[in-house]
Scaffold this active site. Structure first.
Site, PDB file in Angstrom:
ATOM      1  CB  THR A 177      21.575 101.458 -53.430  1.00 28.59           C
ATOM      2  OG1 THR A 177      20.609 102.448 -53.781  1.00 28.59           O
ATOM      3  CG2 THR A 177      22.954 102.087 -53.478  1.00 28.59           C
TER       4      THR A 177
ATOM      5  NE  ARG B  79      16.271 110.628 -56.707  1.00 27.51           N
ATOM      6  CZ  ARG B  79      16.660 109.469 -56.214  1.00 27.51           C
ATOM      7  NH1 ARG B  79      17.314 108.602 -56.963  1.00 27.51           N
ATOM      8  NH2 ARG B  79      16.419 109.182 -54.943  1.00 27.51           N
TER       9      ARG B  79
ATOM     10  CB  SER C 136      20.661 108.714 -56.088  1.00 26.66           C
ATOM     11  OG  SER C 136      22.004 108.330 -56.290  1.00 26.66           O
TER      12      SER C 136
ATOM     13  N   GLY D  35      18.389 102.940 -49.791  1.00 28.93           N
ATOM     14  CA  GLY D  35      17.062 103.365 -49.379  1.00 28.93           C
ATOM     15  C   GLY D  35      16.562 104.509 -50.243  1.00 28.93           C
ATOM     16  CB  VAL D  36      13.922 107.041 -49.782  1.00 26.60           C
ATOM     17  CG1 VAL D  36      13.466 108.325 -50.468  1.00 26.60           C
ATOM     18  CG2 VAL D  36      12.859 105.954 -49.909  1.00 26.60           C
ATOM     19  N   GLY D  37      16.867 107.991 -51.483  1.00 17.48           N
ATOM     20  CA  GLY D  37      17.986 108.925 -51.539  1.00 17.48           C
ATOM     21  C   GLY D  37      17.720 110.253 -50.868  1.00 17.48           C
TER      22      GLY D  37
END
Length: 280
Positions: free
Chosen positions: A154, A182, A184, A204-206
C-alpha cells in the site's frame, strides 16, 4: 511544513538488496519532490500529488503494478481525507485507470464521496478518465504461477502545510489473489484518517487494520490528549491480541512525525524542514 510517506512493507526474505536500494531511492526522490510541492500548495493537494507519484512507480503496489485478484483482474482502492473540513472521499475496487487517488480527489467535490466497483468505474468514464491497464508482466507471471504474495503493498502520505492544515491519502493495488469483492482498509477511515489534530495513513493486512480501526483510533487518541508516541504505543499494543500485521505513518498538529510497524518492516521516508530521513 512536514511530510511523511510510506510504500508498504518490505521483506528481506523474498526481496533483493537491489530492490531495497531502489525503494529507498524512489521514496527519497518522491518525498523531496513532494515537499517542494508542499511549499506552494495545501496539505490536501500535496498528499494527492505524492500518492500519485507512488502510484506511478512500479516498485509499489498501487496504481501501476497492482496485484492481480483471484479472477485474474486488477481492482484498486484509494482514499483521501481533509483534516480541516473532515471530508473523506474514496474509490473501492476500481478498474482500468492510472491514478485512483486522482479520482478520489474529484469525489471530494461530490455529495456522494465514496464509490465502489461499477459505480466508481462509471464515474471515471463520465469524467473522461482515460482507460489504463496497470498490469505489469511480472504480476501476470506471479498470478499464473500462483506465487501468492503476503499482500502488504500500500502507499500513503500525510502532510502538514504552512497554514497548519493536515491531510492524508492512501492507495493500494490489493493483496493479490483475494476473493472478488474483498474491500481493503485503504478506502476506509480505518486505514486513512485526518482531523485538525493529526493525520494517519496505514499499510499491512487490511483485515487487521479494520479490526483495530487503526488510523481512526490513533487520531482520536491524539485528539483526546495523548502524545503521538503514546497514541501509537497503546493502539499497536492492542493489536498484539490477534498478532495484527500493520504499519502506520502520522503527523500531529505540532509537527511531530511518527511511524511504527508491528512486524519488520514498513518502508517510509519523511521530510522535515528540508531534512530527509528514510527506512534503512
Amino acid at each position: 511544513m512536514k511530510l511523511i510517506i510510506h510504500g508498504g512493507f518490505f521483506s528481506e526474505s523474498n526481496t533483493s538488496l537491489d530492490v531495497k536500494v531502489a525503494k529507498q531511492n524512489a521514496l527519497k526522490n518522491i518525498v523531496v519532490d513532494s515537499y517542494e510541492y508542499l511549499k506552494t500548495h495545501t496539505a490536501l493537494e500535496t498528499v494527492v500529488y505524492a500518492v500519485a507519484l507512488l502510484e506511478d512507480n512500479e516498485l509499489f503496489n498501487a496504481g501501476l503494478g497492482s496485484q492481480i485478484q483471484s479472477d485474474g483482474k486488477i481492482r484498486m482502492s484509494a482514499s483521501l481525507m481533509d483534516g480541516s473540513t473532515k471530508k473523506f472521499s474514496g474509490v473501492i475496487n476500481i478498474q482500468n485507470i492510472k491514478n485512483p487517488i486522482l479520482l478520489s480527489e474529484m469525489l471530494m467535490q461530490e455529495d456522494d464521496r465514496v464509490l465502489g466497483a461499477e459505480g466508481a468505474n462509471k464515474y471515471a468514464a463520465e469524467k473522461n478518465i482515460p482507460f489504463y491497464n496497470p498490469e505489469l508482466p511480472q504480476r501476470r507471471v506471479e498470478y499464473e504461477a500462483k506465487l501468492k504474495s503476503k499482500g502488504l503493498g500500500t502507499v500513503g502520505c500525510v502532510a502538514l502545510d504552512e497554514n497548519g492544515k493536515i491531510a492524508a491519502a492512501t492507495s493500494t493495488g490489493g493483496k493479490g489473489f483475494e476473493l472478488v469483492g474483498r474491500i481493503s482498509d485503504s478506502a476506509t477511515t480505518a486505514g486513512n484518517y485526518a482531523n485538525n489534530y493529526a493525520g494517519v495513513s496505514c499499510t499491512g493486512v487490511g483485515e487487521d487494520i479494520v479490526s483495530a480501526s487503526l488510523a481512526t483510533k490513533i487520531v482520536t487518541r491524539i485528539t483526546d490528549g495523548f502524545s503521538i508516541e503514546k497514541a501509537f504505543e497503546k493502539t499497536f499494543f492492542e493489536m498484539k491480541e490477534y498478532d495484527g500485521f500493520a504499519g502506520a505513518i502520522a503527523i500531529d498538529k505540532d509537527g511531530n512525525l511518527y511511524h511504527q510497524d508491528s512486524h519488520p518492516y514498513m518502508v517510509w521516508a519523511s521530510c522535515d524542514e528540508g531534512i530527509v530521513e528514510c527506512f534503512q
